[in-house]
Design a protein around this motif. Structure first.
Motif, mmCIF file in Angstrom:
data_model
loop_
_atom_site.group_PDB
_atom_site.id
_atom_site.type_symbol
_atom_site.label_atom_id
_atom_site.label_comp_id
_atom_site.label_asym_id
_atom_site.label_seq_id
_atom_site.Cartn_x
_atom_site.Cartn_y
_atom_site.Cartn_z
ATOM 1 N N LEU A 150 70.058 61.230 39.513
ATOM 2 C CA LEU A 150 70.511 59.895 38.970
ATOM 3 C C LEU A 150 71.208 60.031 39.795
ATOM 4 O O LEU A 150 71.303 58.654 40.350
ATOM 5 N N SER A 151 71.943 60.739 40.579
ATOM 6 C CA SER A 151 73.132 59.918 41.484
ATOM 7 C C SER A 151 72.469 60.246 42.604
ATOM 8 O O SER A 151 73.024 59.804 44.068
ATOM 9 N N MET A 152 71.353 60.042 43.059
ATOM 10 C CA MET A 152 70.194 60.099 43.870
ATOM 11 C C MET A 152 70.083 58.886 44.309
ATOM 12 O O MET A 152 69.730 58.586 45.484
ATOM 13 N N THR A 153 69.695 57.829 43.329
ATOM 14 C CA THR A 153 69.172 56.314 42.436
ATOM 15 C C THR A 153 70.085 55.691 43.806
ATOM 16 O O THR A 153 71.906 55.614 44.448
ATOM 17 N N GLU A 156 63.146 59.147 56.585
ATOM 18 C CA GLU A 156 64.121 59.103 55.544
ATOM 19 C C GLU A 156 63.903 56.910 54.729
ATOM 20 O O GLU A 156 63.194 56.006 55.172
ATOM 21 N N ALA A 157 64.442 57.402 53.858
ATOM 22 C CA ALA A 157 64.037 55.934 52.954
ATOM 23 C C ALA A 157 65.266 55.703 51.575
ATOM 24 O O ALA A 157 65.955 56.868 51.608
ATOM 25 N N THR A 158 65.127 55.117 50.775
ATOM 26 C CA THR A 158 66.353 54.723 49.961
ATOM 27 C C THR A 158 65.488 55.297 48.380
ATOM 28 O O THR A 158 65.054 55.135 48.252
ATOM 29 N N PHE A 159 66.412 55.973 47.755
ATOM 30 C CA PHE A 159 65.967 56.813 46.882
ATOM 31 C C PHE A 159 65.792 55.352 45.585
ATOM 32 O O PHE A 159 66.945 54.506 45.706
ATOM 33 N N ASP A 210 62.195 50.983 51.718
ATOM 34 C CA ASP A 210 62.923 51.323 53.128
ATOM 35 C C ASP A 210 62.220 52.507 53.707
ATOM 36 O O ASP A 210 63.394 52.849 54.415
ATOM 37 N N LEU A 211 61.158 53.243 53.491
ATOM 38 C CA LEU A 211 60.996 53.759 53.938
ATOM 39 C C LEU A 211 59.826 53.513 55.399
ATOM 40 O O LEU A 211 59.497 52.613 55.649
ATOM 41 N N HIS A 212 61.376 54.273 55.978
ATOM 42 C CA HIS A 212 61.082 54.872 58.110
ATOM 43 C C HIS A 212 59.910 55.293 58.113
ATOM 44 O O HIS A 212 60.347 56.209 58.214
#
Lengths: 96, 94
Positions: free
Chosen positions: B34-37, B52-55, B69-71
């Motif tokens: 949850l805190s990774m969101t 790297e990406a936004t979870f 935004d998966l790099h």
């Protein structure tokens, strides 16, 4: 490859909580940190390393865990920091 | 995923203890997810690939992660699902 770690079960995983551990994983990765929890569904290991003003969190997927070695136990202060790491800032009370 | 009970055939008390342990572990793990969101997460994949990406979210069996935004080495993927079997580990900062 399924290793022993995934098969240990909740009661065994519980013994690793609040211990500083070294986790060896696939890809020759090695991670070190305070073990916060183990997901009982995927056997993934959550490691925390405290830093100024926060923490760095590493999650090693259960299927990739090869070995978990216990280094030391947490003192009371570290155990408390671990306990509150992911708690919400403000806990809503249901009491009137 | 992992078998639901190692204590099959054990007595009820043992089973209850195992369930209590499972609850404690799982709650803590879910709070971590949850805190990774919306946080930037680095994924370490096989063959030493790091992306790297936004979870966004995970499914309950921890089989897939939804990210934005998966790099990747060949460009940025706006939305993506990452198969957890392909992931060795991932890291983020609180």
């Amino acid at each position: 490859m399924q290793c022993g770690w995934s098969l240990l079960g909740p009661l065994q995983w519980l013994r690793y909580i609040n211990r500083e551990v070294k986790v060896r994983a696939g890809n020759d990765e090695e991670h070190r940190g305070w073990l916060l929890t183990v997901d009982p569904v995927s056997a993934s290991v959550v490691l925390v390393n405290f830093r100024k003003g926060g923490a760095s969190v590493q999650v090693v997927m259960g299927h990739a865990v090869e070995e978990v070695e216990v280094l030391k136990e947490a003192d009371d202060e570290t155990a408390e920091r671990l306990r509150t790491t992911f708690l919400p800032q403000r806990t809503l009370s249901l009491d009137p | 995923s992992v078998s639901t009970s190692a204590a099959s055939g054990a007595d009820a008390e043992e089973l209850q203890k195992e369930q209590d342990a499972r609850t404690v572990l799982r709650e803590s793990f879910l709070r971590c997810l949850l805190s990774m969101t919306s946080k930037k997460v680095q994924f370490h994949m096989h063959e030493k690939v790091k992306v790297e990406a936004t979870f966004g979210a995970s499914d309950i069996d921890v089989l897939n992660f939804q990210v934005s935004d998966l790099h990747t080495p060949i460009g940025v993927q706006k939305e993506a699902l990452i198969r957890c079997q392909d992931v060795i580990s991932f890291t983020f900062d609180t």
